[in-house]
Design an enzyme around this catalytic site. Structure first.
Site, mmCIF file in Angstrom:
data_model
loop_
_atom_site.group_PDB
_atom_site.id
_atom_site.type_symbol
_atom_site.label_atom_id
_atom_site.label_comp_id
_atom_site.label_asym_id
_atom_site.label_seq_id
_atom_site.Cartn_x
_atom_site.Cartn_y
_atom_site.Cartn_z
ATOM 1 N N ASP A 100 20.602 67.191 -15.601
ATOM 2 C CA ASP A 100 21.063 68.954 -16.407
ATOM 3 C C ASP A 100 20.354 70.233 -15.524
ATOM 4 O OD1 ASP A 100 23.378 67.036 -17.245
ATOM 5 O OD2 ASP A 100 22.574 68.208 -19.417
ATOM 6 N N LYS A 148 30.264 66.288 -16.974
ATOM 7 C CA LYS A 148 30.083 65.875 -18.224
ATOM 8 C C LYS A 148 30.252 66.865 -19.165
ATOM 9 C CE LYS A 148 25.443 65.433 -19.120
ATOM 10 N NZ LYS A 148 25.313 66.829 -20.434
ATOM 11 N N CYS A 193 19.737 65.893 -23.732
ATOM 12 C CA CYS A 193 20.188 65.289 -22.298
ATOM 13 C C CYS A 193 19.490 63.875 -21.620
ATOM 14 C CB CYS A 193 21.265 66.435 -21.831
ATOM 15 S SG CYS A 193 22.357 67.192 -21.915
#
Ligand code: VGL
Ligand code: ZN
Length: 186
Positions: free
Chosen positions: A10, A88, A133
């Site tokens: 990310d 995602k 994450c």
């Protein structure tokens, strides 16, 4: 022989300074990522990629909305050096901090399948955010049987509650992740 991949979690404009959910000092990991990418034959990026009005926007400010600049990877990530891309959090009703399992425990991406297909058994993890994450990605990878190295200078966290980053690092280590610095890699 172990086969390694670099997983870049990310590293998207919305999580970097100036973004809608900026992680403090998130940009400090960029030189680490630039240095590490050429050291790996397999470089995988994940992207938080939410539809408008996603369920997680009750907890977080809107971020990483599909199709917006905020959802794009940082421009310092050379696309030519990326071998596989995973999105995602695309399911409206269910959040997904990890690319392996969403928050309901379901598989939404083919990342594990891809890695298995390539014979990859060892993951080096960098990215944002340590206490969301990154920790979820690392712990799921360990459950799936990967050897996981967490690159400490390649991650930054949110620390919504003081100590969250420290607790995330402790959690990863206690589950079996090996904490390393980028300078010690290969
Ligand atoms: C993340 C909060 C919400 C992350 C994603 O990438 O750590 N954090 N969505
Ligand atoms: Zn999100």
């Amino acid at each position: 022989m172990s086969k390694k991949a670099l997983i870049i979690v990310d590293v998207q404009n919305d999580f970097l300074p100036g973004g809608s959910l900026a992680v403090k000092d998130g940009d400090q990991i960029l030189p680490v990522i630039i240095k590490l990418m050429p050291q790996f034959d397999e470089v995988i990026t994940t992207q938080d990629f939410h539809p408008e009005g996603h369920a997680s926007f009750e907890k977080w400010p809107p971020h990483c909305v599909a199709g917006t600049l905020g959802a794009e990877l940082s421009s310092v990530i050379n696309p030519c050096q990326v071998t596989y891309r995973v999105k995602k959090g695309t399911n409206q009703a269910v959040d997904a901090y990890s690319p392996f399992f969403n928050e309901k425990g379901d598989v939404e991406t083919d990342l594990h399948e891809y890695l298995r297909g390539k014979g990859i058994d060892t993951l080096y993890v960098v990215g944002l955010a340590t206490d969301y994450c990154v920790v979820c990605t690392v712990c799921d990878a360990l459950k799936l049987g990967y050897r996981v190295f967490l690159v400490e200078d390649g991650v930054r966290g949110v620390d919504l509650n003081a100590g969250d980053v420290k607790r995330a690092l402790d959690e990863m280590a206690s589950q079996g992740a090996e904490l390393v610095l980028s300078e010690g890699i290969r």
